[in-house]
Design a protein around this motif. Structure first.
Motif, mmCIF file in Angstrom:
data_model
loop_
_atom_site.group_PDB
_atom_site.id
_atom_site.type_symbol
_atom_site.label_atom_id
_atom_site.label_comp_id
_atom_site.label_asym_id
_atom_site.label_seq_id
_atom_site.Cartn_x
_atom_site.Cartn_y
_atom_site.Cartn_z
ATOM 1 N N ASP A 1 65.083 30.117 32.471
ATOM 2 C CA ASP A 1 65.552 31.176 33.359
ATOM 3 C C ASP A 1 66.849 31.802 32.854
ATOM 4 N N ALA B 1 64.513 40.226 33.908
ATOM 5 C CA ALA B 1 65.756 39.499 33.661
ATOM 6 C C ALA B 1 66.859 40.490 33.325
ATOM 7 N N GLU C 1 58.944 33.241 27.378
ATOM 8 C CA GLU C 1 59.173 32.642 28.695
ATOM 9 C C GLU C 1 58.586 33.477 29.832
ATOM 10 N N ARG D 1 67.143 35.386 34.380
ATOM 11 C CA ARG D 1 65.946 35.821 35.095
ATOM 12 C C ARG D 1 66.273 36.214 36.529
ATOM 13 N N ASN D 2 65.592 37.233 37.012
ATOM 14 C CA ASN D 2 65.697 37.668 38.399
ATOM 15 C C ASN D 2 64.895 36.705 39.269
ATOM 16 N N THR D 3 65.554 36.012 40.189
ATOM 17 C CA THR D 3 64.865 35.008 41.004
ATOM 18 C C THR D 3 63.805 35.625 41.910
ATOM 19 N N GLU D 4 63.961 36.900 42.265
ATOM 20 C CA GLU D 4 62.986 37.565 43.131
ATOM 21 C C GLU D 4 61.861 38.234 42.351
ATOM 22 N N ASP D 5 62.049 38.403 41.058
ATOM 23 C CA ASP D 5 61.039 39.022 40.194
ATOM 24 C C ASP D 5 61.051 38.269 38.874
ATOM 25 N N PRO D 6 60.288 37.181 38.756
ATOM 26 C CA PRO D 6 60.374 36.300 37.586
ATOM 27 C C PRO D 6 59.946 36.938 36.269
ATOM 28 N N GLU D 7 59.350 38.128 36.304
ATOM 29 C CA GLU D 7 59.003 38.805 35.053
ATOM 30 C C GLU D 7 60.113 39.750 34.597
ATOM 31 N N ILE E 1 58.902 36.763 30.477
ATOM 32 C CA ILE E 1 59.670 37.923 30.929
ATOM 33 C C ILE E 1 59.086 39.177 30.291
#
Length: 223
Positions: free
Chosen positions: A72, A102, A132, A94-100, A134
């Motif tokens: 992450d 960062a 990963e 990484r954006n915790t609300e949108d894991p794809e 993203i």
């Protein structure tokens, strides 16, 4: 010193000006390297990265930037093989609300800018991001930085505005299947002009650090 440099591990890379650097992932224990590299940033570079003329990084900040999970939160650093000093870092969180998605940042010490090091670091970071899962990088740019806004808006396919608020514009840049593509090259040119604000997650983390963080608790990725 000689034994320590001989033991340094990473990829030796020749930059476009013929300089040789050693590139590897940032590791726990790299706090002194990060602190030294930060000390060699100009006042202007510090102001644009952290929105203040910070004299140094605190112990909590150094932990946050070096004790990372490489999933992450990833960071790729460059060292000078001649003396072992840090030269630059490319980082995503990484954006915790949108894991794809960062947030991304690239920092190179002033004396090593405009040699192609930022391109090399961001290229490797993009590869890690794709590995990963993203698919997009996001970048926060000050709205008054018209040159940077123009670069990103004119970079073609893969760049779109996702948010405008409080004098900033957030751009979302799609990661191409390989390499950097027009959008990320425009982003690097924005960094090169020193008109780029730090990603919100990094900026907010620094602003939110409290004395309790100095006792050993590190902020989580993307906080």
């Amino acid at each position: 010193m000689g034994e320590r440099l001989t033991a340094m591990k990473g990829d030796h890379v020749v930059l476009r000006d013929g300089s040789v650097v050693l590139i590897r992932k940032v590791q726990t224990g790299d706090e002194p390297l990060l602190a030294d590299g930060f000390a060699r940033l100009s006042c202007q570079s510090r102001q644009l990265r952290f929105l203040s003329d910070k004299p140094s990084l605190t112990a909590a900040e150094l932990r946050y930037f070096t004790e990372i999970d490489h999933h992450d939160h990833e960071a790729i650093g460059a060292l000078n093989p001649a003396d072992g000093r840090g030269l630059g870092i490319a980082r995503y969180i990484r954006n915790t609300e949108d894991p794809e998605a960062a947030k991304v940042a690239v920092t190179v010490v002033d004396s090593w800018q405009r040699r192609g090091l930022g391109t090399e670091l961001l290229n490797r970071l993009a590869d890690r991001a794709r590995q990963e899962g993203i698919r997009r990088f996001t970048a926060l740019v000050a709205a008054e930085n018209t040159a940077v806004v123009g670069l990103l808006q004119g970079s073609g396919i893969g760049v779109r505005v996702t948010e405008c608020a409080s004098g900033t514009v957030e751009y979302e840049i799609a990661l191409p299947p390989r390499g950097l593509g027009d959008g990320l090259h425009a982003l690097l040119r924005a960094f090169g002009r020193r008109q780029f604000n730090p990603p919100a997650s990094i900026r907010d983390t620094l602003a939110a650090l409290t004395p309790e963080d100095l006792t050993g608790r590190s902020p989580g990725p993307g906080s």
